[in-house]
Design an enzyme around this catalytic site. Structure first.
Site, PDB file in Angstrom:
ATOM      1  N   TYR A 117       0.803  -1.228   0.000  1.00 26.35           N
ATOM      2  CA  TYR A 117       0.000   0.000   0.000  1.00 26.35           C
ATOM      3  C   TYR A 117       0.833   1.273   0.000  1.00 26.35           C
ATOM      4  CZ  TYR A 117       0.747  -0.469   5.097  1.00 26.35           C
ATOM      5  OH  TYR A 117       1.302  -0.624   6.341  1.00 26.35           O
ATOM      6  N   HIS A 199      -7.175  -2.566   2.352  1.00 25.24           N
ATOM      7  CA  HIS A 199      -6.415  -2.583   3.593  1.00 25.24           C
ATOM      8  C   HIS A 199      -7.231  -3.167   4.732  1.00 25.24           C
ATOM      9  CE1 HIS A 199      -4.845  -1.033   7.416  1.00 25.24           C
ATOM     10  NE2 HIS A 199      -3.669  -1.257   6.850  1.00 25.24           N
ATOM     11  N   GLU A 227      -8.315  -7.394  13.200  1.00 24.14           N
ATOM     12  CA  GLU A 227      -7.037  -7.543  13.900  1.00 24.14           C
ATOM     13  C   GLU A 227      -7.111  -6.954  15.303  1.00 24.14           C
ATOM     14  OE1 GLU A 227      -2.268  -6.477  13.331  1.00 24.14           O
ATOM     15  OE2 GLU A 227      -3.746  -5.744  11.883  1.00 24.14           O
ATOM     16  N   HIS A 261      -5.231 -12.164   9.659  1.00 20.78           N
ATOM     17  CA  HIS A 261      -5.334 -12.083  11.120  1.00 20.78           C
ATOM     18  C   HIS A 261      -6.603 -12.769  11.620  1.00 20.78           C
ATOM     19  CE1 HIS A 261      -1.811  -9.671  11.094  1.00 20.78           C
ATOM     20  NE2 HIS A 261      -2.387  -8.648  10.485  1.00 20.78           N
ATOM     21  N   ASP A 312       4.171 -11.124   8.094  1.00 19.43           N
ATOM     22  CA  ASP A 312       3.596  -9.798   8.320  1.00 19.43           C
ATOM     23  C   ASP A 312       4.647  -8.731   8.577  1.00 19.43           C
ATOM     24  OD1 ASP A 312       1.877  -7.704   8.778  1.00 19.43           O
ATOM     25  OD2 ASP A 312       0.898  -8.579  10.509  1.00 19.43           O
TER      26      ASP A 312
END
Length: 436
Positions: A117, A199, A227, A261, A312
Protein backbone atom coordinates in the site's frame (compact mmCIF):
# COMPACT_ATOMS: atom_id res chain seq x y z
CA UNK A 1 17.68 -31.01 -17.12
CA UNK A 2 18.84 -31.17 -13.49
CA UNK A 3 18.45 -33.97 -10.94
CA UNK A 4 18.45 -33.84 -7.16
CA UNK A 5 18.59 -36.83 -4.85
CA UNK A 6 16.97 -36.35 -1.44
CA UNK A 7 17.80 -38.63 1.45
CA UNK A 8 14.17 -38.10 2.46
CA UNK A 9 11.45 -35.85 1.10
CA UNK A 10 7.89 -34.82 1.90
CA UNK A 11 5.71 -35.95 -0.99
CA UNK A 12 1.92 -35.58 -1.24
CA UNK A 13 1.64 -39.13 0.13
CA UNK A 14 3.95 -38.45 3.10
CA UNK A 15 7.66 -38.71 3.86
CA UNK A 16 9.52 -40.98 1.44
CA UNK A 17 13.13 -42.15 1.46
CA UNK A 18 15.78 -41.90 -1.26
CA UNK A 19 13.81 -39.61 -3.57
CA UNK A 20 15.22 -38.68 -6.98
CA UNK A 21 13.64 -35.70 -8.73
CA UNK A 22 14.29 -34.64 -12.29
CA UNK A 23 13.68 -31.00 -13.22
CA UNK A 24 13.06 -29.73 -16.74
CA UNK A 25 12.25 -26.09 -17.50
CA UNK A 26 11.71 -25.28 -13.85
CA UNK A 27 9.21 -28.07 -13.15
CA UNK A 28 9.34 -31.58 -11.80
CA UNK A 29 9.50 -33.97 -14.75
CA UNK A 30 9.95 -37.12 -12.65
CA UNK A 31 9.77 -38.07 -8.96
CA UNK A 32 11.12 -41.51 -8.01
CA UNK A 33 11.30 -43.09 -4.57
CA UNK A 34 13.84 -45.63 -3.25
CA UNK A 35 16.18 -44.51 -6.02
CA UNK A 36 19.97 -44.50 -6.27
CA UNK A 37 21.54 -41.04 -6.46
CA UNK A 38 23.77 -41.64 -9.46
CA UNK A 39 25.31 -38.31 -10.44
CA UNK A 40 22.41 -36.22 -9.07
CA UNK A 41 23.05 -33.32 -6.70
CA UNK A 42 22.51 -34.61 -3.16
CA UNK A 43 20.27 -32.88 -0.63
CA UNK A 44 20.66 -34.19 2.90
CA UNK A 45 18.04 -33.93 5.63
CA UNK A 46 14.30 -33.78 5.09
CA UNK A 47 13.43 -32.00 1.85
CA UNK A 48 10.17 -30.04 1.71
CA UNK A 49 8.24 -28.27 -1.01
CA UNK A 50 8.81 -24.52 -1.07
CA UNK A 51 7.10 -22.50 1.67
CA UNK A 52 4.66 -19.66 0.97
CA UNK A 53 4.75 -16.47 3.04
CA UNK A 54 1.23 -15.20 2.44
CA UNK A 55 1.40 -11.83 4.19
CA UNK A 56 4.37 -9.47 4.06
CA UNK A 57 4.95 -5.77 4.55
CA UNK A 58 8.56 -5.66 3.33
CA UNK A 59 9.39 -2.25 4.80
CA UNK A 60 8.44 -3.40 8.31
CA UNK A 61 11.70 -5.36 8.37
CA UNK A 62 13.36 -2.07 9.31
CA UNK A 63 11.41 -2.08 12.59
CA UNK A 64 12.87 -5.27 14.02
CA UNK A 65 14.65 -4.58 17.30
CA UNK A 66 13.60 -0.91 17.18
CA UNK A 67 10.00 -1.13 18.39
CA UNK A 68 10.69 -3.10 21.56
CA UNK A 69 11.91 -0.19 23.66
CA UNK A 70 8.62 1.02 25.13
CA UNK A 71 5.25 -0.15 26.30
CA UNK A 72 2.08 0.51 24.34
CA UNK A 73 -0.36 -1.03 21.90
CA UNK A 74 -0.76 -1.72 18.20
CA UNK A 75 -1.67 1.93 17.77
CA UNK A 76 1.54 3.25 19.33
CA UNK A 77 3.59 0.76 17.29
CA UNK A 78 1.84 2.05 14.19
CA UNK A 79 3.33 5.52 14.69
CA UNK A 80 6.83 4.05 14.55
CA UNK A 81 5.89 2.14 11.42
CA UNK A 82 4.65 5.35 9.80
CA UNK A 83 7.98 7.02 10.54
CA UNK A 84 9.76 4.42 8.37
CA UNK A 85 7.06 4.61 5.68
CA UNK A 86 7.62 8.34 5.38
CA UNK A 87 11.30 7.84 4.48
CA UNK A 88 11.12 5.37 1.60
CA UNK A 89 11.76 6.06 -2.07
CA UNK A 90 11.55 3.55 -4.93
CA UNK A 91 15.31 3.12 -4.72
CA UNK A 92 15.54 2.60 -0.96
CA UNK A 93 12.43 0.42 -0.99
CA UNK A 94 13.98 -1.81 -3.63
CA UNK A 95 17.13 -2.22 -1.52
CA UNK A 96 15.24 -2.95 1.70
CA UNK A 97 12.78 -5.34 0.05
CA UNK A 98 15.54 -7.22 -1.78
CA UNK A 99 17.32 -7.81 1.53
CA UNK A 100 14.09 -8.83 3.31
CA UNK A 101 13.18 -11.21 0.49
CA UNK A 102 16.70 -12.60 0.60
CA UNK A 103 16.15 -13.42 4.27
CA UNK A 104 12.93 -15.19 3.30
CA UNK A 105 14.71 -17.33 0.71
CA UNK A 106 17.29 -18.31 3.33
CA UNK A 107 14.33 -19.44 5.47
CA UNK A 108 12.97 -21.72 2.73
CA UNK A 109 10.29 -19.35 1.45
CA UNK A 110 9.85 -19.55 -2.33
CA UNK A 111 6.80 -17.28 -2.78
CA UNK A 112 5.71 -14.13 -0.97
CA UNK A 113 2.41 -12.28 -0.86
CA UNK A 114 3.36 -8.61 -0.57
CA UNK A 115 0.49 -6.57 0.88
CA UNK A 116 1.50 -3.37 -0.90
CA UNK A 117 0.00 0.00 0.00
CA UNK A 118 3.01 2.35 -0.05
CA UNK A 119 2.21 3.63 -3.55
CA UNK A 120 3.14 7.29 -3.90
CA UNK A 121 5.66 9.93 -2.84
CA UNK A 122 5.30 11.91 0.40
CA UNK A 123 2.17 14.03 0.46
CA UNK A 124 0.57 11.75 -2.13
CA UNK A 125 2.57 13.20 -5.02
CA UNK A 126 2.61 10.80 -7.97
CA UNK A 127 5.82 9.39 -9.36
CA UNK A 128 6.33 9.60 -13.13
CA UNK A 129 5.64 5.86 -13.12
CA UNK A 130 2.50 5.61 -10.96
CA UNK A 131 3.54 2.07 -10.00
CA UNK A 132 7.18 2.89 -9.23
CA UNK A 133 6.98 1.43 -5.72
CA UNK A 134 5.26 -1.77 -6.84
CA UNK A 135 7.71 -2.17 -9.71
CA UNK A 136 10.54 -1.81 -7.19
CA UNK A 137 9.07 -4.67 -5.13
CA UNK A 138 8.79 -6.92 -8.18
CA UNK A 139 12.40 -6.20 -9.13
CA UNK A 140 13.51 -6.84 -5.54
CA UNK A 141 11.76 -10.22 -5.48
CA UNK A 142 13.31 -11.29 -8.76
CA UNK A 143 16.78 -10.25 -7.69
CA UNK A 144 16.40 -12.13 -4.39
CA UNK A 145 15.18 -15.28 -6.18
CA UNK A 146 11.60 -15.44 -4.89
CA UNK A 147 8.23 -15.41 -6.66
CA UNK A 148 5.89 -12.58 -5.67
CA UNK A 149 2.16 -12.04 -5.55
CA UNK A 150 1.96 -8.24 -5.51
CA UNK A 151 -1.26 -7.70 -3.58
CA UNK A 152 -1.83 -4.10 -4.58
CA UNK A 153 -3.82 -2.57 -1.77
CA UNK A 154 -6.58 0.02 -1.82
CA UNK A 155 -6.23 2.42 1.13
CA UNK A 156 -8.30 5.60 0.94
CA UNK A 157 -9.37 6.49 4.52
CA UNK A 158 -7.56 7.08 7.79
CA UNK A 159 -10.26 5.18 9.65
CA UNK A 160 -14.02 4.84 9.38
CA UNK A 161 -15.26 8.36 8.60
CA UNK A 162 -11.76 9.71 9.24
CA UNK A 163 -9.46 11.58 6.83
CA UNK A 164 -6.00 10.35 5.92
CA UNK A 165 -3.10 11.55 8.03
CA UNK A 166 -0.01 13.06 6.43
CA UNK A 167 1.79 9.71 6.00
CA UNK A 168 -1.30 7.85 4.79
CA UNK A 169 -1.55 10.26 1.87
CA UNK A 170 1.21 8.15 0.30
CA UNK A 171 -1.09 5.16 0.39
CA UNK A 172 -4.14 6.62 -1.34
CA UNK A 173 -5.38 6.83 -4.93
CA UNK A 174 -8.32 8.96 -3.83
CA UNK A 175 -10.93 6.26 -4.08
CA UNK A 176 -11.39 2.67 -5.23
CA UNK A 177 -11.88 3.75 -8.86
CA UNK A 178 -8.57 5.62 -8.84
CA UNK A 179 -6.87 2.62 -7.24
CA UNK A 180 -8.31 0.25 -9.86
CA UNK A 181 -7.17 2.53 -12.69
CA UNK A 182 -3.58 2.48 -11.43
CA UNK A 183 -3.59 -1.27 -10.80
CA UNK A 184 -4.78 -1.90 -14.36
CA UNK A 185 -1.35 -0.72 -15.54
CA UNK A 186 0.42 -3.59 -13.77
CA UNK A 187 1.08 -6.86 -15.59
CA UNK A 188 1.98 -10.25 -14.19
CA UNK A 189 4.23 -12.98 -15.54
CA UNK A 190 5.21 -16.54 -14.74
CA UNK A 191 6.91 -15.46 -11.51
CA UNK A 192 4.65 -12.49 -10.68
CA UNK A 193 0.97 -12.54 -9.77
CA UNK A 194 -0.88 -9.22 -9.62
CA UNK A 195 -3.51 -9.50 -6.90
CA UNK A 196 -5.91 -7.11 -5.20
CA UNK A 197 -6.38 -6.11 -1.59
CA UNK A 198 -8.33 -3.71 0.56
CA UNK A 199 -6.41 -2.58 3.59
CA UNK A 200 -9.32 -3.11 6.02
CA UNK A 201 -12.82 -1.85 6.75
CA UNK A 202 -10.96 1.05 8.37
CA UNK A 203 -9.02 1.87 5.22
CA UNK A 204 -11.77 1.37 2.63
CA UNK A 205 -15.36 2.59 3.19
CA UNK A 206 -18.13 0.02 2.96
CA UNK A 207 -19.55 1.44 -0.28
CA UNK A 208 -16.17 1.05 -2.04
CA UNK A 209 -15.33 -2.52 -0.97
CA UNK A 210 -17.35 -4.07 -3.79
CA UNK A 211 -15.35 -2.15 -6.38
CA UNK A 212 -12.11 -3.53 -4.93
CA UNK A 213 -13.49 -7.07 -4.90
CA UNK A 214 -14.55 -6.88 -8.56
CA UNK A 215 -11.50 -5.07 -9.97
CA UNK A 216 -9.44 -8.23 -10.62
CA UNK A 217 -12.09 -10.97 -10.64
CA UNK A 218 -9.71 -13.88 -11.28
CA UNK A 219 -6.89 -12.79 -8.98
CA UNK A 220 -6.17 -13.34 -5.30
CA UNK A 221 -8.03 -10.91 -3.02
CA UNK A 222 -6.74 -10.11 0.49
CA UNK A 223 -7.77 -7.92 3.42
CA UNK A 224 -6.87 -7.32 7.07
CA UNK A 225 -9.82 -8.52 9.14
CA UNK A 226 -10.65 -7.89 12.81
CA UNK A 227 -7.04 -7.54 13.90
CA UNK A 228 -7.98 -5.19 16.71
CA UNK A 229 -10.95 -4.90 19.08
CA UNK A 230 -11.03 -1.17 18.30
CA UNK A 231 -11.56 -1.92 14.61
CA UNK A 232 -14.58 -4.09 15.42
CA UNK A 233 -16.06 -1.47 17.73
CA UNK A 234 -15.73 1.30 15.14
CA UNK A 235 -17.26 -0.91 12.45
CA UNK A 236 -20.23 -1.87 14.64
CA UNK A 237 -20.78 1.76 15.53
CA UNK A 238 -20.69 2.94 11.91
CA UNK A 239 -22.40 0.08 10.08
CA UNK A 240 -24.17 -1.98 12.72
CA UNK A 241 -22.24 -4.99 11.46
CA UNK A 242 -18.98 -6.75 12.27
CA UNK A 243 -16.18 -6.37 9.72
CA UNK A 244 -16.79 -9.92 8.49
CA UNK A 245 -20.47 -9.20 7.99
CA UNK A 246 -19.62 -6.04 6.05
CA UNK A 247 -17.30 -8.06 3.81
CA UNK A 248 -19.97 -10.70 3.26
CA UNK A 249 -22.57 -8.10 2.30
CA UNK A 250 -20.22 -6.40 -0.18
CA UNK A 251 -19.27 -9.62 -2.00
CA UNK A 252 -15.74 -9.71 -0.64
CA UNK A 253 -15.66 -13.22 0.80
CA UNK A 254 -14.92 -16.14 -1.54
CA UNK A 255 -12.54 -18.99 -2.25
CA UNK A 256 -9.99 -16.54 -3.71
CA UNK A 257 -10.07 -14.27 -0.66
CA UNK A 258 -7.68 -14.28 2.29
CA UNK A 259 -8.73 -12.72 5.60
CA UNK A 260 -5.49 -11.73 7.31
CA UNK A 261 -5.33 -12.08 11.12
CA UNK A 262 -9.05 -12.94 11.63
CA UNK A 263 -8.42 -12.51 15.33
CA UNK A 264 -11.52 -11.10 17.04
CA UNK A 265 -14.40 -13.01 15.45
CA UNK A 266 -17.90 -13.90 16.53
CA UNK A 267 -19.35 -17.34 15.85
CA UNK A 268 -21.29 -15.77 12.98
CA UNK A 269 -18.06 -14.35 11.55
CA UNK A 270 -16.40 -17.77 11.70
CA UNK A 271 -19.35 -19.27 9.86
CA UNK A 272 -19.20 -16.63 7.13
CA UNK A 273 -15.51 -17.22 6.46
CA UNK A 274 -15.96 -20.97 6.52
CA UNK A 275 -19.05 -21.17 4.31
CA UNK A 276 -17.37 -18.97 1.68
CA UNK A 277 -14.11 -21.01 1.82
CA UNK A 278 -12.21 -17.79 2.51
CA UNK A 279 -8.63 -18.43 3.59
CA UNK A 280 -7.62 -17.35 7.10
CA UNK A 281 -4.04 -16.07 7.07
CA UNK A 282 -2.53 -16.19 10.55
CA UNK A 283 0.69 -14.35 11.41
CA UNK A 284 1.31 -15.46 15.00
CA UNK A 285 4.74 -13.91 15.53
CA UNK A 286 3.37 -10.50 14.57
CA UNK A 287 0.07 -10.99 16.35
CA UNK A 288 1.87 -11.65 19.61
CA UNK A 289 4.47 -8.92 19.01
CA UNK A 290 1.69 -6.33 18.54
CA UNK A 291 -0.46 -7.77 21.33
CA UNK A 292 -3.29 -8.40 18.86
CA UNK A 293 -4.68 -11.53 20.49
CA UNK A 294 -5.19 -15.18 19.56
CA UNK A 295 -7.49 -15.98 16.66
CA UNK A 296 -9.80 -19.03 16.48
CA UNK A 297 -7.74 -21.02 13.99
CA UNK A 298 -9.22 -24.45 14.76
CA UNK A 299 -12.80 -23.16 14.70
CA UNK A 300 -12.16 -21.53 11.32
CA UNK A 301 -10.68 -24.75 9.94
CA UNK A 302 -13.63 -26.76 11.19
CA UNK A 303 -16.02 -24.28 9.56
CA UNK A 304 -14.29 -24.65 6.18
CA UNK A 305 -11.73 -21.83 6.11
CA UNK A 306 -8.27 -23.07 5.04
CA UNK A 307 -5.29 -21.86 7.07
CA UNK A 308 -2.36 -20.00 5.54
CA UNK A 309 0.62 -18.32 7.20
CA UNK A 310 2.51 -15.04 6.97
CA UNK A 311 5.36 -13.20 8.66
CA UNK A 312 3.60 -9.80 8.32
CA UNK A 313 5.78 -7.26 10.17
CA UNK A 314 8.86 -9.53 10.06
CA UNK A 315 9.47 -9.43 13.79
CA UNK A 316 10.59 -12.95 12.84
CA UNK A 317 10.96 -14.48 9.38
CA UNK A 318 10.54 -18.16 10.12
CA UNK A 319 7.52 -20.09 8.84
CA UNK A 320 8.45 -23.05 11.05
CA UNK A 321 7.85 -20.78 14.03
CA UNK A 322 4.59 -19.50 12.49
CA UNK A 323 3.45 -23.11 12.00
CA UNK A 324 3.95 -24.26 15.53
CA UNK A 325 2.70 -20.97 16.98
CA UNK A 326 -0.75 -21.65 15.53
CA UNK A 327 -0.97 -24.86 17.54
CA UNK A 328 0.76 -23.52 20.64
CA UNK A 329 -1.45 -20.42 20.76
CA UNK A 330 -4.52 -22.65 20.56
CA UNK A 331 -3.14 -24.58 23.54
CA UNK A 332 -2.77 -21.35 25.51
CA UNK A 333 -6.29 -20.24 24.69
CA UNK A 334 -7.96 -23.62 25.31
CA UNK A 335 -5.65 -25.23 27.88
CA UNK A 336 -5.72 -28.33 25.69
CA UNK A 337 -3.17 -29.85 23.28
CA UNK A 338 -3.46 -31.32 19.83
CA UNK A 339 -5.57 -28.95 17.73
CA UNK A 340 -3.32 -28.98 14.64
CA UNK A 341 -1.26 -31.89 13.35
CA UNK A 342 2.16 -31.33 11.82
CA UNK A 343 0.82 -32.47 8.45
CA UNK A 344 -1.98 -29.89 8.58
CA UNK A 345 0.43 -27.11 9.46
CA UNK A 346 2.77 -28.06 6.63
CA UNK A 347 -0.15 -28.06 4.19
CA UNK A 348 -0.95 -24.51 5.29
CA UNK A 349 2.67 -23.47 4.75
CA UNK A 350 2.98 -25.08 1.32
CA UNK A 351 0.15 -26.04 -1.02
CA UNK A 352 -2.64 -23.97 0.54
CA UNK A 353 -0.38 -20.98 0.96
CA UNK A 354 0.65 -21.04 -2.68
CA UNK A 355 -2.94 -21.43 -3.83
CA UNK A 356 -4.02 -18.38 -1.84
CA UNK A 357 -1.38 -16.36 -3.72
CA UNK A 358 -2.42 -17.54 -7.18
CA UNK A 359 0.44 -20.02 -7.61
CA UNK A 360 -1.81 -23.07 -7.88
CA UNK A 361 0.96 -25.17 -9.41
CA UNK A 362 3.40 -24.86 -6.50
CA UNK A 363 3.79 -26.24 -2.99
CA UNK A 364 4.12 -29.96 -3.72
CA UNK A 365 6.91 -32.26 -4.91
CA UNK A 366 5.04 -33.92 -7.76
CA UNK A 367 5.32 -34.19 -11.53
CA UNK A 368 4.25 -30.98 -13.27
CA UNK A 369 4.59 -28.72 -10.24
CA UNK A 370 7.06 -25.87 -9.95
CA UNK A 371 10.37 -27.31 -8.88
CA UNK A 372 10.86 -25.83 -5.41
CA UNK A 373 12.87 -27.75 -2.82
CA UNK A 374 13.84 -26.84 0.74
CA UNK A 375 16.35 -29.06 2.55
CA UNK A 376 16.11 -28.96 6.36
CA UNK A 377 18.96 -30.30 8.47
CA UNK A 378 18.19 -33.14 10.83
CA UNK A 379 21.52 -32.97 12.65
CA UNK A 380 21.39 -29.51 14.21
CA UNK A 381 21.11 -28.79 17.92
CA UNK A 382 17.38 -28.28 17.38
CA UNK A 383 16.60 -31.29 15.21
CA UNK A 384 19.08 -33.99 16.24
CA UNK A 385 17.42 -37.03 17.76
CA UNK A 386 13.88 -35.90 16.92
CA UNK A 387 13.16 -38.65 14.42
CA UNK A 388 13.25 -36.68 11.18
CA UNK A 389 9.47 -36.69 10.76
CA UNK A 390 6.98 -33.98 9.87
CA UNK A 391 6.72 -33.36 13.61
CA UNK A 392 10.42 -32.45 13.56
CA UNK A 393 9.69 -29.79 10.95
CA UNK A 394 6.61 -28.29 12.58
CA UNK A 395 7.66 -28.46 16.22
CA UNK A 396 11.47 -28.47 16.37
CA UNK A 397 13.11 -26.99 13.28
CA UNK A 398 13.76 -23.33 12.60
CA UNK A 399 14.76 -21.20 9.64
CA UNK A 400 18.37 -21.63 10.76
CA UNK A 401 18.13 -25.32 9.85
CA UNK A 402 17.48 -24.66 6.15
CA UNK A 403 20.61 -25.67 4.24
CA UNK A 404 19.59 -25.61 0.57
CA UNK A 405 16.79 -23.96 -1.40
CA UNK A 406 15.83 -24.49 -5.03
CA UNK A 407 13.28 -22.11 -6.57
CA UNK A 408 11.82 -23.02 -9.94
CA UNK A 409 14.72 -25.38 -10.57
CA UNK A 410 17.40 -22.81 -9.72
CA UNK A 411 19.50 -23.26 -6.60
CA UNK A 412 19.28 -20.07 -4.54
CA UNK A 413 20.71 -21.26 -1.21
CA UNK A 414 23.59 -23.69 -0.73
CA UNK A 415 25.03 -24.75 2.64
CA UNK A 416 22.97 -22.05 4.32
CA UNK A 417 24.24 -19.20 2.14
CA UNK A 418 22.31 -17.17 -0.42
CA UNK A 419 24.06 -17.63 -3.76
CA UNK A 420 23.44 -14.09 -5.06
CA UNK A 421 23.19 -11.80 -2.03
CA UNK A 422 25.10 -11.07 1.15
CA UNK A 423 21.82 -10.88 3.04
CA UNK A 424 23.11 -9.66 6.45
CA UNK A 425 25.19 -6.90 4.85
CA UNK A 426 22.31 -5.82 2.62
CA UNK A 427 19.90 -5.77 5.54
CA UNK A 428 22.23 -3.63 7.62
CA UNK A 429 22.88 -1.14 4.83
CA UNK A 430 19.30 -0.84 3.60
CA UNK A 431 17.86 -0.42 7.11
CA UNK A 432 20.47 2.20 8.02
CA UNK A 433 19.46 4.16 4.92
CA UNK A 434 15.89 4.63 6.18
CA UNK A 435 16.35 4.80 9.95
CA UNK A 436 19.50 6.83 10.59
Amino acid sequence: MTSYWCSSALLPTGVAERVLVTIVDGRFAAVETDADPGDAIRLIGLVLPGLANCHSHAFHRALRGRTQTERGTFWTWREQMYAVASMLTPETYYQLARAAYGEMVLAGITAVGEFHYLHHAPGGRRYADPNAMGTALIAAARDAGIRIALLDTCYVAGGIDQPLNSVQERFSDGDAAGWASRVSLLTGSDDVVIGAAAHSVRGVPQHQLGAVASALPNAPLHIHLSEQVGENAACLDAYGRTPAQVLDETGFLSGRTSAVHATHLTDVDVGLLGSSATYSCFCPTTERDLADGIGPSAALRDAGSPLTLGSDSHAVIDLFEEMRAVELDERLASQERGHWSAAELLKAATVDGHRSLGFDDAGAIEVGARADLVAVRLDSARTAGTGGTVETIAFAASAADVSDVIVGGQQMVAAGNHMMLDVPAELAASIAAVTE
